[in-house]
Design an enzyme around this catalytic site. Structure first.
Site, PDB file in Angstrom:
ATOM      1  N   GLY A  71       0.829  -1.206   0.000  1.00  0.00           N
ATOM      2  CA  GLY A  71       0.000   0.000   0.000  1.00  0.00           C
ATOM      3  C   GLY A  71       0.863   1.255   0.000  1.00  0.00           C
ATOM      4  O   GLY A  71       0.556   2.230  -0.687  1.00  0.00           O
ATOM      5  N   SER A  72       1.949   1.229   0.758  1.00  0.00           N
ATOM      6  CA  SER A  72       2.824   2.412   0.830  1.00  0.00           C
ATOM      7  C   SER A  72       3.395   2.733  -0.543  1.00  0.00           C
ATOM      8  O   SER A  72       3.466   3.903  -0.934  1.00  0.00           O
ATOM      9  CB  SER A  72       3.987   2.174   1.804  1.00  0.00           C
ATOM     10  OG  SER A  72       3.496   1.860   3.078  1.00  0.00           O
ATOM     11  N   ASN A 151      -7.411   4.517   9.184  1.00  0.00           N
ATOM     12  CA  ASN A 151      -6.942   3.272   9.790  1.00  0.00           C
ATOM     13  C   ASN A 151      -7.073   3.253  11.308  1.00  0.00           C
ATOM     14  O   ASN A 151      -7.184   2.195  11.899  1.00  0.00           O
ATOM     15  CB  ASN A 151      -5.477   3.012   9.405  1.00  0.00           C
ATOM     16  CG  ASN A 151      -4.609   4.244   9.499  1.00  0.00           C
ATOM     17  OD1 ASN A 151      -4.908   5.269   8.897  1.00  0.00           O
ATOM     18  ND2 ASN A 151      -3.550   4.156  10.255  1.00  0.00           N
ATOM     19  N   GLN A 179      -7.495   0.725   3.799  1.00  0.00           N
ATOM     20  CA  GLN A 179      -8.390   0.167   4.824  1.00  0.00           C
ATOM     21  C   GLN A 179      -9.795  -0.090   4.293  1.00  0.00           C
ATOM     22  O   GLN A 179     -10.567  -0.817   4.920  1.00  0.00           O
ATOM     23  CB  GLN A 179      -8.485   1.124   6.022  1.00  0.00           C
ATOM     24  CG  GLN A 179      -7.197   1.260   6.812  1.00  0.00           C
ATOM     25  CD  GLN A 179      -6.832  -0.011   7.590  1.00  0.00           C
ATOM     26  OE1 GLN A 179      -7.681  -0.860   7.876  1.00  0.00           O
ATOM     27  NE2 GLN A 179      -5.567  -0.147   7.945  1.00  0.00           N
ATOM     28  N   SER A 199      -3.894  -2.653  -0.591  1.00  0.00           N
ATOM     29  CA  SER A 199      -2.833  -3.520  -0.086  1.00  0.00           C
ATOM     30  C   SER A 199      -3.410  -4.884   0.271  1.00  0.00           C
ATOM     31  O   SER A 199      -4.400  -4.958   1.013  1.00  0.00           O
ATOM     32  CB  SER A 199      -2.231  -2.862   1.157  1.00  0.00           C
ATOM     33  OG  SER A 199      -1.242  -3.682   1.702  1.00  0.00           O
ATOM     34  N   THR A 237      10.559  -7.543 -11.688  1.00  0.00           N
ATOM     35  CA  THR A 237       9.849  -8.775 -12.059  1.00  0.00           C
ATOM     36  C   THR A 237       8.618  -8.946 -11.172  1.00  0.00           C
ATOM     37  O   THR A 237       8.694  -8.799  -9.959  1.00  0.00           O
ATOM     38  CB  THR A 237      10.798  -9.988 -11.914  1.00  0.00           C
ATOM     39  OG1 THR A 237      11.911  -9.758 -12.775  1.00  0.00           O
ATOM     40  CG2 THR A 237      10.108 -11.290 -12.283  1.00  0.00           C
ATOM     41  N   CYS A 325       1.808   1.049  12.339  1.00  0.00           N
ATOM     42  CA  CYS A 325       3.064   1.641  11.864  1.00  0.00           C
ATOM     43  C   CYS A 325       3.618   2.645  12.861  1.00  0.00           C
ATOM     44  O   CYS A 325       4.786   2.975  12.821  1.00  0.00           O
ATOM     45  CB  CYS A 325       2.838   2.337  10.521  1.00  0.00           C
ATOM     46  SG  CYS A 325       1.896   1.325   9.387  1.00  0.00           S
TER      47      CYS A 325
HETATM   48  N1  PLP Z   1      -2.538   3.414   4.095  1.00  0.00           N
HETATM   49  C1  PLP Z   1      -3.290   3.046   5.139  1.00  0.00           C
HETATM   50  C2  PLP Z   1      -4.561   3.770   5.409  1.00  0.00           C
HETATM   51  C3  PLP Z   1      -2.889   1.978   5.954  1.00  0.00           C
HETATM   52  O1  PLP Z   1      -3.661   1.619   6.980  1.00  0.00           O
HETATM   53  C4  PLP Z   1      -1.676   1.309   5.655  1.00  0.00           C
HETATM   54  C5  PLP Z   1      -1.204   0.221   6.530  1.00  0.00           C
HETATM   55  O2  PLP Z   1      -1.611   0.056   7.645  1.00  0.00           O
HETATM   56  C6  PLP Z   1      -0.941   1.725   4.537  1.00  0.00           C
HETATM   57  C7  PLP Z   1      -1.395   2.780   3.781  1.00  0.00           C
HETATM   58  C8  PLP Z   1       0.327   1.039   4.153  1.00  0.00           C
HETATM   59  O3  PLP Z   1       0.071  -0.212   3.601  1.00  0.00           O
HETATM   60  P1  PLP Z   1       1.245  -1.303   3.512  1.00  0.00           P
HETATM   61  O4  PLP Z   1       1.424  -1.830   4.889  1.00  0.00           O
HETATM   62  O5  PLP Z   1       0.756  -2.335   2.569  1.00  0.00           O
HETATM   63  O6  PLP Z   1       2.441  -0.579   3.016  1.00  0.00           O
END
Ligand code: PLP
Length: 382
Positions: A71-72, A151, A179, A199, A237, A325
């Site tokens: 997701g990031s 989140n 989310q 994600s 890849t 995080c």
């Molecule tokens: N964005 C939101 C709202 C999230 O809750 C998260 C992870 O908790 C992310 C982005 C990041 O996702 P990833 O852990 O897959 O990098």
């Protein structure tokens, strides 16, 4: 000791049927999707089938889906990609103060590179102030990035309206839906969404795989240089097994959507009722109506959230004080600070996020233990 897991916003377990579908791609069908012989073509087919499942889930076209590592990365690619590609048109970006660090830190990095970012506020429920959003728009605004659902507190934003505002002003609209996918029905066309991040590990798929939807015609630059994968937009890849896993997970979550959501809503409402009946001096954070079905964030007055988490962990309960995080830091969460939660409540917030394996019996156990621990901690601090 039985583990009771109430932290599905942090991550979820890979479903067995998802795992089963992934396994052949590790060591049997391990061809590189770029190879032109049969083995490679089998991997390519698996990647493209997964792309179709992702596209179907959000009413997009397969050519609008790009696989990423998480997701990031999707957030980075969306925001930096649009910013770099459109900087001749303008250098102003609008986001909110309650975004995930994947968006906030990406915006901060862009500020260091000469972009201007406006961080708009939220009301006491965590909802974006639409009038503030409209007032922040300038001639130089090229991108609005607002998360679909938060989140920490679960508040769902008025995404369609935000998308409409962006559309009327000819501004590109990105939403971090990490989310939301699996928890909210998403239609990128009806909701006026230009880019959307997701994600896999938030909806019972594997960790380390993400996807980005980019509407046809939206200009964005690649941020990782290398090969020509993902139609030249994301070098590297393809992670075939995980892409297959993400595809399967999103397909199942669409099929089970109503059943899953009803269950999570029921568990959350039952939990709130039991907490309200048994524990005093609490605050329920976020929007009661427009929220993720499984999210419940409650602040307990006079409690230290981290101490509470450790006490729960000792009896096999996994929960969170905020975003996974940022856990490990005792500073109050930037989201709760934005909501204006009073000082004596803010440190004592507990995020419970329910998932498919939770039961009423689990909730009974959780509340019984919460009553004991909170009474003890409050007594000790007198
Ligand atoms: N964005 C939101 C709202 C999230 O809750 C998260 C992870 O908790 C992310 C982005 C990041 O996702 P990833 O852990 O897959 O990098």
């Amino acid at each position: 000791m039985k583990i009771r897991y109430f932290d599905h916003a942090a991550t979820t377990a890979v479903r067995e049927d998802v795992l089963k579908e992934m396994i052949p791609y590790f060591s049997v069908e391990y061809g590189n999707p770029s190879s032109i012989y049969t083995m490679g073509r089998k991997s390519r087919r698996a990647v493209e089938q997964a792309r179709e499942k992702v596209a179907n889930a959000i009413n997009a076209n397969t050519k609008e889906i790009y696989f990423t590592s998480c997701g990031s990365e999707s957030d980075n690619l969306a925001i930096k990609g649009v910013a770099y590609a459109n900087k001749k048109k303008g250098t102003h970006i609008i986001t909110s103060k309650i975004e995930h660090p994947a968006v906030l830190n990406t915006c901060k990095k862009l500020e260091q590179q000469g972009f201007e970012v406006t961080y708009i506020g939220v009301d006491e429920k965590g909802k974006i102030k639409l009038n503030e959003l409209v007032s922040a728009i300038k001639n130089s605004t090229i991108l609005i990035s607002i998360m679909f659902a938060n989140n920490e507190i679960g508040t769902i934003q008025p995404i369609k309206e935000i998308g409409q505002i962006a559309k009327e002003h000819n501004i590109i609209f990105h939403t971090d839906a990490v989310q939301a996918v699996g928890n909210v029905k998403i239609d990128v066309q009806k909701m006026n969404i230009d880019l959307l991040s997701m994600s896999g590990h938030k909806f019972y798929g594997p960790k380390g795989i993400g996807a980005l939807y980019v509407k046809k015609g939206i200009d964005f630059e690649r941020i990782q240089d290398g090969g020509h994968q993902e139609r030249n937009k994301r070098a590297g890849t393809e992670n075939v097994a995980e892409i297959v896993g993400l595809g399967k997970a999103i397909e199942i979550s669409c099929k089970q959507f109503d059943e899953y959501n009803n269950k999570l809503n029921m568990l959350r409402q039952y939990y709130i009722k039991k907490v309200q009946e048994n524990i005093n001096e609490i605050r329920i954070n976020g929007d009661i109506e427009n929220r993720l079905p499984g999210n419940c964030n409650i602040s307990f007055k006079g409690i230290d959230g981290e101490t509470l988490l450790l006490e729960l962990d000792a009896i096999g309960i996994c929960a969170s004080t905020g975003s996974a995080c940022t856990s490990g830091s005792s500073a109050p969460s930037h989201v709760l600070v934005e909501l204006g939660i009073p000082q004596d409540y803010i440190q004592g917030s507990l995020r419970i996020t329910f998932g498919q394996e939770n039961t009423i019996e689990d909730v009974d156990f959780l509340v019984e233990k919460l009553i004991e621990i909170i009474n003890k901690l409050r007594k000790n601090s007198q």
